[in-house]
Write an enzyme that holds these catalytic residues in place. Sequence first.
Site, PDB file in Angstrom:
ATOM      1  N   ASN A 190       0.669  -1.377   0.012  1.00  0.00           N
ATOM      2  CA  ASN A 190      -0.004  -0.213  -0.041  1.00  0.00           C
ATOM      3  C   ASN A 190       0.874   1.285  -0.118  1.00  0.00           C
ATOM      4  O   ASN A 190       0.250   2.324  -0.528  1.00  0.00           O
ATOM      5  CB  ASN A 190      -0.927  -0.061   1.010  1.00  0.00           C
ATOM      6  N   GLU A 192       3.735  -4.151  12.238  1.00  0.00           N
ATOM      7  CA  GLU A 192       2.892  -2.993  11.994  1.00  0.00           C
ATOM      8  C   GLU A 192       1.653  -3.594  11.277  1.00  0.00           C
ATOM      9  O   GLU A 192       2.205  -3.830   9.980  1.00  0.00           O
ATOM     10  CB  GLU A 192       3.672  -1.819  11.138  1.00  0.00           C
ATOM     11  N   CYS A 243      -3.037   2.031   6.475  1.00  0.00           N
ATOM     12  CA  CYS A 243      -3.145   1.357   7.671  1.00  0.00           C
ATOM     13  C   CYS A 243      -4.001   2.368   8.755  1.00  0.00           C
ATOM     14  O   CYS A 243      -4.831   1.947   9.607  1.00  0.00           O
ATOM     15  CB  CYS A 243      -1.990   1.102   8.262  1.00  0.00           C
ATOM     16  N   GLU A 266       7.789   2.761  15.134  1.00  0.00           N
ATOM     17  CA  GLU A 266       8.722   3.082  13.941  1.00  0.00           C
ATOM     18  C   GLU A 266       8.681   4.366  14.119  1.00  0.00           C
ATOM     19  O   GLU A 266       8.175   5.092  15.049  1.00  0.00           O
ATOM     20  CB  GLU A 266       8.051   2.475  12.898  1.00  0.00           C
TER      21      GLU A 266
END
Length: 485
Positions: free
Chosen positions: A152, A250, A284, A464
Amino acid sequence: MRSVETLVGGEWVAAGSGEWIDVQNPADLRTPAFRVPALAPDEVTRAYDHAERGFAGWRRTNPLARAAVLTGASALLRERAGAIAEDIATENGKTRAEAHGETLKAADFLEYYALLVGRGGYGTLLNDVRPDTRTSAQQEPIGVVLAVTPWNDPLITPARKLAPALAAGNAVVLKPAGETPVSGLHLARALHDAGLPAGVLGVVTGRTARIGSALLGDARIAAVTFTGSNEVGDRLRTEFAARNIRFQGELGGKNASVVLADADLPKAARTVAAASFGQAGQRCTATSRVVVERSVAEEFTRLLLAEVARIEPGAPLAAGTGMGPLASPRHRDGVLGHIEGAVKRGATVLAGGDVPADGDLAHGCYVRPTVLGDVTADFAVWREEVFGPVVALCAVDSFEEAVAAVNDSGFGLAAAVFTQDLTAAHRFADEAECGQIAVNLTTPGWDVHHPFGGFHASGSPFKEQGTEALHFYTRVKTVAIHYGA
Ligand code: NAD
């Protein structure tokens, strides 16, 4: 169709077997856009051989010299942004503007970690109860990192991982998504052209079913950073935990935006539309649930539908396109299945719900931006990740009910609240069980230096981005030196 070679041991290579994998253009499925090498398992093992050797040299390279490579790669991404954005849009389906923004942000990641590591320190001095003793805690790279990334954000996600990993002195084997390998290869090319030594980065393209064991089973893996679905991420988490290998995941999200009665409603509608339909909802952190206070639900819905009516699906590279196609036919069918399931359960389609009638778009994976009403918390569309241009609305009667609705989810990635009340904003920030909280802002859209990651099923203990990312890519060694007699 363009053939794009992959990077192994500092060389651009095709598969030894001569086998290639086609990469589709989701805006037009008639002809593949690219092809990349289908590496064999022994070629994957070779990438680890090179990474092991690459790490031995790179870890000893002065951090300023490592930073210079990253800064050079960042400049190359900016220089090549036009061409790279076209390739991202072609293999992923996002619009040219979105792909261009992604390229510049990938450059930011490289630049940020170059500065942070190159110009920063690598540990701290500590007091020690023993006299004449100097004690320090130093951060060291951990070794060969496997990075597995989704389709994505096919350039940013590898950049978000590679920049801190490489800056800290690790070697990386990158496994980009099969749908979008070309974007990650642009990052590899920029790093290679900027002088990254051979082997420090290897990119593994191939069929997961065939290369999976060689990719995941290699004994030299020191850490795994994964972004993708819960289905795959949870499997990898368990597997690597059993091998005592650190794992960063993630994973999915089911992000809610809350609109309180006192909100600036036009701004809330504009912002929620951007949060829900940017990148066709394939983020996300995209908003997929809207929780709205009942007294303003009707007015907010009217304003949101007006915003959605302005979003024109179209070819990613065409001027004026507001939203591109979904990334693959399989994914489009899944999204349409979610809409159909919701309608069967009694949801009302307030906008979209189908594919565009425009004949020019017939060969692509398009779905119109969709707004669903009459949804309750037990609907799959309210609970499961759809990862497409679909948002569901639900009315509540109070702030407390709104927070409860946000937290009534197995996920915990991002949430937003729209309000003019400072108290409500702060309470929301404290009480929402998500890693990223926005007030009067979109759920997506975090800078490279903002710590990023979800709670609960959305993430893992390691964040992150920002300085936080370096915790994952380094280990701490404590050293005590007695210098007295
Ligand atoms: P996916 O899990 O299907 O694939 C992710 C990566 O894993 C790909 O490179 C894929 O080839 C690889 N993979 C799949 N099976 C594997 C296996 N058995 N062994 C090794 N590698 C394997 O996810 P996707 O469909 O590419 O991406 C969409 C998902 O990513 C969504 O769930 C989305 O929420 C999530 N995502 C999360 C974040 C975040 O930061 N939380 C960001 C972006 C996307």
